[in-house]
Design an enzyme around this catalytic site. Structure first.
Site, PDB file in Angstrom:
ATOM      1  N   SER A  45       0.829  -1.206   0.000  1.00 52.25           N
ATOM      2  CA  SER A  45       0.000   0.000   0.000  1.00 52.25           C
ATOM      3  C   SER A  45       0.862   1.255   0.000  1.00 52.25           C
ATOM      4  O   SER A  45       0.595   2.205  -0.748  1.00 52.25           O
ATOM      5  CB  SER A  45      -0.916   0.000   1.230  1.00 52.25           C
ATOM      6  OG  SER A  45      -1.638  -1.202   1.345  1.00 52.25           O
ATOM      7  N   SER A  46       1.901   1.261   0.819  1.00 50.14           N
ATOM      8  CA  SER A  46       2.760   2.441   0.929  1.00 50.14           C
ATOM      9  C   SER A  46       3.519   2.713  -0.357  1.00 50.14           C
ATOM     10  O   SER A  46       3.896   3.853  -0.632  1.00 50.14           O
ATOM     11  CB  SER A  46       3.750   2.265   2.083  1.00 50.14           C
ATOM     12  OG  SER A  46       3.069   2.059   3.299  1.00 50.14           O
ATOM     13  N   TYR A 134      -1.467 -11.003   4.390  1.00 52.73           N
ATOM     14  CA  TYR A 134      -1.659  -9.593   4.743  1.00 52.73           C
ATOM     15  C   TYR A 134      -3.100  -9.425   5.218  1.00 52.73           C
ATOM     16  O   TYR A 134      -4.035  -9.428   4.423  1.00 52.73           O
ATOM     17  CB  TYR A 134      -1.367  -8.740   3.515  1.00 52.73           C
ATOM     18  CG  TYR A 134      -1.313  -7.246   3.702  1.00 52.73           C
ATOM     19  CD1 TYR A 134      -1.660  -6.624   4.903  1.00 52.73           C
ATOM     20  CD2 TYR A 134      -0.896  -6.424   2.659  1.00 52.73           C
ATOM     21  CE1 TYR A 134      -1.600  -5.260   5.043  1.00 52.73           C
ATOM     22  CE2 TYR A 134      -0.832  -5.052   2.778  1.00 52.73           C
ATOM     23  CZ  TYR A 134      -1.188  -4.476   3.970  1.00 52.73           C
ATOM     24  OH  TYR A 134      -1.131  -3.108   4.110  1.00 52.73           O
ATOM     25  N   LYS A 161       0.903 -10.346   8.349  1.00 55.05           N
ATOM     26  CA  LYS A 161       1.058  -8.902   8.522  1.00 55.05           C
ATOM     27  C   LYS A 161      -0.284  -8.402   9.043  1.00 55.05           C
ATOM     28  O   LYS A 161      -1.277  -8.371   8.325  1.00 55.05           O
ATOM     29  CB  LYS A 161       1.426  -8.216   7.211  1.00 55.05           C
ATOM     30  CG  LYS A 161       1.628  -6.708   7.331  1.00 55.05           C
ATOM     31  CD  LYS A 161       2.019  -6.126   5.984  1.00 55.05           C
ATOM     32  CE  LYS A 161       2.361  -4.648   6.088  1.00 55.05           C
ATOM     33  NZ  LYS A 161       1.169  -3.791   6.246  1.00 55.05           N
ATOM     34  N   THR A 163      -2.356  -5.685   9.981  1.00 57.56           N
ATOM     35  CA  THR A 163      -2.660  -4.260   9.917  1.00 57.56           C
ATOM     36  C   THR A 163      -4.082  -4.069  10.423  1.00 57.56           C
ATOM     37  O   THR A 163      -5.045  -3.911   9.666  1.00 57.56           O
ATOM     38  CB  THR A 163      -2.471  -3.729   8.494  1.00 57.56           C
ATOM     39  OG1 THR A 163      -1.146  -4.034   8.064  1.00 57.56           O
ATOM     40  CG2 THR A 163      -2.663  -2.219   8.444  1.00 57.56           C
ATOM     41  N   GLY A 185       1.165  -4.037  11.937  1.00 61.43           N
ATOM     42  CA  GLY A 185       1.058  -3.262  10.719  1.00 61.43           C
ATOM     43  C   GLY A 185       0.672  -1.809  10.880  1.00 61.43           C
ATOM     44  O   GLY A 185       0.793  -1.039   9.934  1.00 61.43           O
ATOM     45  N   ASP A 187       1.667   1.624  12.434  1.00 60.58           N
ATOM     46  CA  ASP A 187       2.830   2.263  13.051  1.00 60.58           C
ATOM     47  C   ASP A 187       2.494   2.878  14.403  1.00 60.58           C
ATOM     48  O   ASP A 187       3.294   2.820  15.340  1.00 60.58           O
ATOM     49  CB  ASP A 187       3.366   3.371  12.137  1.00 60.58           C
ATOM     50  CG  ASP A 187       3.691   2.894  10.741  1.00 60.58           C
ATOM     51  OD1 ASP A 187       3.243   1.798  10.367  1.00 60.58           O
ATOM     52  OD2 ASP A 187       4.382   3.625  10.013  1.00 60.58           O
ATOM     53  N   GLU A 188       1.302   3.484  14.495  1.00 61.52           N
ATOM     54  CA  GLU A 188       0.916   4.186  15.717  1.00 61.52           C
ATOM     55  C   GLU A 188       0.638   3.237  16.877  1.00 61.52           C
ATOM     56  O   GLU A 188       0.487   3.683  18.016  1.00 61.52           O
ATOM     57  CB  GLU A 188      -0.307   5.065  15.453  1.00 61.52           C
ATOM     58  CG  GLU A 188      -1.561   4.323  15.036  1.00 61.52           C
ATOM     59  CD  GLU A 188      -1.693   4.111  13.544  1.00 61.52           C
ATOM     60  OE1 GLU A 188      -2.841   3.964  13.084  1.00 61.52           O
ATOM     61  OE2 GLU A 188      -0.659   4.083  12.833  1.00 61.52           O
TER      62      GLU A 188
END
Length: 299
Positions: A45-46, A134, A161, A163, A185, A187-188
């Site tokens: 995605s990034s 994912y 993964k 997320t 997945g 970051d925060e």
């Protein structure tokens, strides 16, 4: 082969005409090495992979592998709507020297659960590389715990993964399949993921703050929780601004602030404005100060 650890979900640098800036790939990969992360997760995605053709995705996998030249562990995201396309990218990743593949569930169409599970089984059966599922319920169909346990019973499916903000499910996966690798997945929520048993993390902001998340991981492992919380809060201040600006174009702008080529995001993502840049500079300033302080201490 060590697949646990901190991975940046690698961005894709574009030129102003939105073509992939192949001249910028080396500098971006070199920066990931300097940040001290364990590897890169390419084509997800990034990386704006869903805005690219299959040929572009395959070429980018090759270019990143050549630039990394054995210095980073490489995971290729090969997820697409069509199983045949995921298989093609999987084969290309193996030829390019990747260590593992990952794939988001087929999306857009309302695929049945048996169809989704069969997609993963075929990919795992055919792939020469181990597969990381994912799990991204905010963007695709999520998975139940029994479905994940079933997938992880396949000998070539080695991890997830995750997320998702569902830390209960993350812990239950670790409990049910102790040998599986679970990557946080979001970051925060990196510290929360490690607290619940994740052995790795894959994230967008690791492209430019990977060293901070390596330090967070090390603090958590050593039981220095207050220090880890401080690092998470520092990262989250940046993420809060990114959410307002737009995570994809904002992340590339942050690369530019750090002197690296990122370029624009592909339309329909918007361009970053001057007010956005000012907010991003202010938010990332403590991270840059921390990096400078850490660098002086290590000299």
């Amino acid at each position: 082969m060590k697949l646990e650890g901190i991975y940046s979900a690698l961005l894709t640098p574009f030129s102003e005409d939105e073509s992939i800036d192949r001249q910028a790939i080396g500098a971006l990969v070199d920066f990931q090495v300097r940040l001290g992360i364990d590897g890169v997760y390419v084509g997800g995605s990034s990386g704006e992979a869903m805005l690219q053709s299959l040929d572009e995705r395959a070429d980018y996998l090759s270019d990143v592998a050549a630039a990394a030249s054995g210095r980073l562990t490489l995971i290729a995201h090969v997820g697409t709507i069509a199983t045949r396309d995921a298989l093609r990218l999987s084969q290309h990743a193996a030829k390019s020297g990747y260590q593992a593949i990952s794939a988001i569930p087929p999306f857009y169409y309302d695929f049945s659960r048996p169809e989704v599970m069969a997609h993963y089984r075929e990919l795992a059966d055919v792939s020469a590389l181990p597969l990381i599922v994912y799990n991204f319920p905010a963007r695709t169909s999520g998975f139940t715990l029994p479905e994940l346990v079933e997938l992880l019973s396949h000998p070539n499916i080695i991890g997830i993964k995750h997320t998702s903000s569902d830390m209960f499910q993350l812990e239950r996966i670790r409990h049910a399949v102790p040998d599986a690798i679970v990557y946080n997945g979001y970051d925060e929520m990196c510290l929360a993921g490690f607290a619940m048993g994740a052995q790795g993390a894959i994230g967008t902001t690791y492209n430019f703050m990977g060293d901070l998340f390596v330090a967070l991981r090390d603090c958590a492992a050593a039981g220095r929780i207050e220090e880890a919380r401080r690092l998470q809060a520092m990262a989250n201040r940046v993420i809060q601004v990114l959410i307002k600006v737009g995570v994809m174009p904002g992340s590339k702008a942050l690369l530019g602030i750090m002197g690296l080529p990122g370029g624009p995001s592909r339309r329909p993502f918007r361009k970053v404005e001057e007010a956005d840049l000012a907010a991003l500079r202010e938010a990332v300033a403590p991270v840059l100060a921390w990096r400078e302080s850490t660098s002086r201490k290590s000299m």
